[in-house]
Design a protein around this motif. Sequence first.
Motif, mmCIF file in Angstrom:
data_model
loop_
_atom_site.group_PDB
_atom_site.id
_atom_site.type_symbol
_atom_site.label_atom_id
_atom_site.label_comp_id
_atom_site.label_asym_id
_atom_site.label_seq_id
_atom_site.Cartn_x
_atom_site.Cartn_y
_atom_site.Cartn_z
ATOM 1 N N VAL A 1 0.831 -1.214 0.000
ATOM 2 C CA VAL A 1 0.000 0.000 0.000
ATOM 3 C C VAL A 1 0.865 1.264 0.000
ATOM 4 C CG1 VAL A 1 -1.678 1.332 1.340
ATOM 5 C CG2 VAL A 1 -1.918 -1.148 1.167
ATOM 6 N N ASN B 1 -4.850 -9.844 5.849
ATOM 7 C CA ASN B 1 -3.385 -9.698 5.967
ATOM 8 C C ASN B 1 -2.698 -11.024 6.305
ATOM 9 O OD1 ASN B 1 -4.406 -6.899 6.412
ATOM 10 N ND2 ASN B 1 -2.218 -6.490 6.634
ATOM 11 N N GLU C 1 9.297 -5.006 4.297
ATOM 12 C CA GLU C 1 8.696 -3.666 4.209
ATOM 13 C C GLU C 1 7.316 -3.717 4.868
ATOM 14 O OE1 GLU C 1 7.993 -2.808 0.060
ATOM 15 O OE2 GLU C 1 6.744 -4.588 -0.198
ATOM 16 N N LYS C 2 6.788 -4.937 5.091
ATOM 17 C CA LYS C 2 5.454 -5.113 5.673
ATOM 18 C C LYS C 2 5.577 -5.142 7.193
ATOM 19 C CE LYS C 2 3.430 -5.634 1.592
ATOM 20 N NZ LYS C 2 3.356 -6.843 0.803
ATOM 21 N N LEU C 3 4.470 -4.868 7.864
ATOM 22 C CA LEU C 3 4.502 -4.598 9.309
ATOM 23 C C LEU C 3 5.335 -5.595 10.129
ATOM 24 C CD1 LEU C 3 3.336 -2.829 11.686
ATOM 25 C CD2 LEU C 3 1.629 -4.633 11.937
ATOM 26 N N MET D 1 9.102 -4.895 11.688
ATOM 27 C CA MET D 1 9.277 -4.686 13.133
ATOM 28 C C MET D 1 10.345 -5.642 13.685
ATOM 29 S SD MET D 1 7.390 -2.186 13.981
ATOM 30 C CE MET D 1 6.230 -1.206 13.037
ATOM 31 N N PRO E 1 8.441 1.807 13.846
ATOM 32 C CA PRO E 1 7.559 2.921 13.444
ATOM 33 C C PRO E 1 6.093 2.528 13.334
ATOM 34 C CG PRO E 1 8.724 2.064 11.531
ATOM 35 C CD PRO E 1 9.173 1.237 12.700
ATOM 36 N N VAL E 2 5.311 2.930 14.306
ATOM 37 C CA VAL E 2 3.867 2.654 14.308
ATOM 38 C C VAL E 2 3.155 3.869 13.720
ATOM 39 C CG1 VAL E 2 1.870 2.327 15.821
ATOM 40 C CG2 VAL E 2 4.000 1.071 16.251
ATOM 41 N N TYR E 3 2.367 3.638 12.669
ATOM 42 C CA TYR E 3 1.687 4.754 11.995
ATOM 43 C C TYR E 3 0.537 5.289 12.869
ATOM 44 C CZ TYR E 3 3.845 2.904 7.654
ATOM 45 O OH TYR E 3 4.702 2.455 6.694
ATOM 46 N N GLN F 1 -5.275 0.869 14.384
ATOM 47 C CA GLN F 1 -5.901 0.279 13.195
ATOM 48 C C GLN F 1 -5.964 -1.236 13.386
ATOM 49 O OE1 GLN F 1 -2.974 1.899 13.192
ATOM 50 N NE2 GLN F 1 -3.457 3.929 12.392
ATOM 51 N N TRP G 1 -5.417 -11.062 10.916
ATOM 52 C CA TRP G 1 -4.152 -11.684 10.494
ATOM 53 C C TRP G 1 -4.300 -13.176 10.249
ATOM 54 C CZ3 TRP G 1 -0.163 -8.644 9.209
ATOM 55 C CH2 TRP G 1 -0.220 -7.306 9.640
ATOM 56 N N ASN H 1 -2.597 -2.792 15.366
ATOM 57 C CA ASN H 1 -1.171 -2.823 15.016
ATOM 58 C C ASN H 1 -0.309 -2.757 16.271
ATOM 59 O OD1 ASN H 1 -1.911 -2.913 12.357
ATOM 60 N ND2 ASN H 1 -1.728 -0.698 12.039
ATOM 61 N N ARG I 1 -0.219 6.970 7.702
ATOM 62 C CA ARG I 1 -0.300 6.742 6.250
ATOM 63 C C ARG I 1 -1.479 7.546 5.694
ATOM 64 N NH1 ARG I 1 -1.458 0.538 4.935
ATOM 65 N NH2 ARG I 1 0.792 0.356 4.769
ATOM 66 N N TYR J 1 -10.087 -3.755 8.987
ATOM 67 C CA TYR J 1 -10.551 -4.820 8.086
ATOM 68 C C TYR J 1 -10.932 -6.015 8.946
ATOM 69 C CZ TYR J 1 -7.365 -2.453 4.692
ATOM 70 O OH TYR J 1 -6.692 -1.566 3.917
ATOM 71 N N ARG K 1 9.623 7.925 8.313
ATOM 72 C CA ARG K 1 10.606 6.898 8.645
ATOM 73 C C ARG K 1 12.007 7.465 8.743
ATOM 74 N NH1 ARG K 1 8.921 2.745 4.853
ATOM 75 N NH2 ARG K 1 7.506 1.430 6.004
HETATM 76 P P1 TYD Z 1 1.053 -3.583 5.915
HETATM 77 O O1 TYD Z 1 1.884 -4.738 6.393
HETATM 78 O O2 TYD Z 1 1.683 -2.573 5.022
HETATM 79 O O3 TYD Z 1 -0.281 -4.189 5.307
HETATM 80 P P2 TYD Z 1 -1.659 -3.424 4.822
HETATM 81 O O4 TYD Z 1 -1.416 -1.986 4.672
HETATM 82 O O5 TYD Z 1 -1.896 -4.112 3.530
HETATM 83 O O6 TYD Z 1 -2.696 -3.746 5.864
HETATM 84 O O7 TYD Z 1 0.544 -2.803 7.193
HETATM 85 C C1 TYD Z 1 -0.255 -3.423 8.177
HETATM 86 C C2 TYD Z 1 -0.690 -2.353 9.133
HETATM 87 O O8 TYD Z 1 0.465 -1.877 9.827
HETATM 88 C C3 TYD Z 1 -1.297 -1.131 8.452
HETATM 89 O O9 TYD Z 1 -2.362 -0.647 9.259
HETATM 90 C C4 TYD Z 1 -0.154 -0.132 8.413
HETATM 91 C C5 TYD Z 1 0.642 -0.464 9.651
HETATM 92 N N1 TYD Z 1 2.104 -0.215 9.575
HETATM 93 C C6 TYD Z 1 2.742 0.530 10.578
HETATM 94 O O10 TYD Z 1 2.109 1.006 11.531
HETATM 95 N N2 TYD Z 1 4.085 0.731 10.466
HETATM 96 C C7 TYD Z 1 4.814 0.242 9.423
HETATM 97 O O11 TYD Z 1 6.052 0.478 9.374
HETATM 98 C C8 TYD Z 1 4.156 -0.544 8.428
HETATM 99 C C9 TYD Z 1 4.906 -1.099 7.260
HETATM 100 C C10 TYD Z 1 2.785 -0.746 8.546
#
Ligand code: TYD
Length: 360
Positions: free
Chosen positions: A88, A189, A198-200, A204, A215-217, A222, A226, A259, A292, A299, A356
Motif C-alpha cells: 500500500v 493480511n 517492508e510489511k509490518l 518490526m 515505526p507505528v503509523y 488500526q 491476520w 497494530n 499513512r 478490516y 521513517r
Molecule cells: P502492511 O503490512 O503494510 O499491510 P496493509 O497496509 O496491507 O494492511 O501494514 C499493516 C498495518 O500496519 C497497516 O495498518 C499499516 C501499519 N504499519 C505501521 O504502523 N508501520 C509500518 O512500518 C508498516 C509497514 C505498517
Amino acid sequence: MNNVLITGGAGFIGSNFVRYLLRVEPDVCIVNLDALTYAGSLENLRALPDPSRHIFVHGDIRERALVDRLLRAHRVDTIVHFAAESHVDRSILGPGAFVQTNVVGTFTLLEAARDYWESADAPPVTKRFHHISTDEVYGSLRPADPPFSERTPYAPNSPYAASKAASDHLARAYAHTYGLPLTITNCSNNYGPYQFPEKLIPLMLLNALEGKPLPVYGDGLQVRDWLYVEDHCEAIWRVLRAGTPGETYNIGGDNQATNLEIVQTLCEILNACHPDSPHAPFAQLITHVPDRPGHDRRYAMDIRKIQTQLGWSPRHSLAKGLRKTVDWYLRNGAWLEAIRQRGDFRSWMAVNYVGREGVS
Ligand code: TYD
Ligand code: NAD
C-alpha cells in the motif's frame, strides 16, 4: 490438475504456495512465472520439497507472447495468479506500477487463458483460473460494523486496493461473459516465513533486532485480521479442488488485532528469546510516526462461506502463528541479511512520507 502456472511464485505468498503444493500434491508440475521485482527472490525458492516438478521462468505477466508460449509448451490446465504489486505505501508514492501489473497484467493472463483454453490445442481436462485478491477491495470498517462478506460492495481506498478491485472485476467479467472457469479469493493480511521486510511484522522484527525504532503509523489502533500464510495456501488449494467456478470466497484468520497489539506481542516474544539483548525490553523501541495517508481503520472477514461450503478454517491462532514466524526469522538471519544489504531495500527504508527517515 496436472500442469499449474503460478504467477508471482517468487514472492511471499506465492513461494509459500509453491512449497505447499509440491508437498501435498505428488502429481502436479509447476511453472513459476515471476518478474523478480524488488519483492521477488530466488532465495525464497531454495530447498523446495521436490524441485524436479518446478520450473522457474523469469518474465513479466504483461508479456502476452511469453504467457501464450508457456501455456502451450507446458499444456497448462490451472493458473494460480499471485503476481502483483502488493504494498500500500508504495502504491501511494507510485501508483503506475500497480495499474500496470495488477490491472494490465491480470488482463493479459485472462486473455491468454481464454484464447488457449478455447482452442483446439487445449488439454482435454478440467481447467481453472484462480485469482488471488485482498480484503482491502471492500474499504474500511467502523468499530461496530459487521465483517466483510462476499456480498459487501467494493469501496477500495488506496491505489493498491483500487488496482486489485479492478483486476477482480475483470476476472469476474471473464467468468460471466466468456464462461472462463474462474474462482476468486479475497484474503486478509498474511504473515509468516519469506515476507519481505517492508510489511509490518517482518519490518518490526528486523528493526527490533537491530535496535532501531519500531515505526507505528498514527495511534496504532488500526485493526487487521491476520492469517498465517500456510493457512492461506491451504485455503487456496481447497478452493481449487472444491470451489465452484464463478464464485468468490473470503479468507481470513479470525484474528483481529490492532497494530500496536501486534508490535507489543512481537516485542514480548523477542524479550523471551533474547533477554540479554542490549535492546531489551524491545517495546522501548516503539515510536509513533505520522499516519499513512488515507489509512484504512479496520478490516475484518466473514469466512462462513468457505467454512460451511468447503470445510476450511484457519489452523493458527495469532499467538501460535506469531511465535512460529519469529522463530523462522531468527533461524533465517542470512535470508534477512541478504535483503537488508540490497540497495533497493535500503532506499525504500529511507522514504520519508510516513516519517521513517530519522527513525530508521
Ligand atoms: P502492511 O503490512 O503494510 O499491510 P496493509 O497496509 O496491507 O494492511 O501494514 C499493516 C498495518 O500496519 C497497516 O495498518 C499499516 C501499519 N504499519 C505501521 O504502523 N508501520 C509500518 O512500518 C508498516 C509497514 C505498517
Ligand atoms: P509480494 O509482493 O511478496 O510478491 C509479488 C510477486 O509478484 C513478486 O515475486 C514479484 O516479483 C512478482 N511480480 C510483480 N510484478 C510482476 C509482473 N509484472 N510479472 C510477473 N511477476 C511479477 O506479494 P504477496 O504478499 O506474496 O501477495 C501475493 C498476492 O496475494 C497478491 O496478488 C496480493 O494482492 C495478494 N494478497 C496479499 C496479502 C498479504 O497480506 N500479503 C493479503 C491478501 C492478498
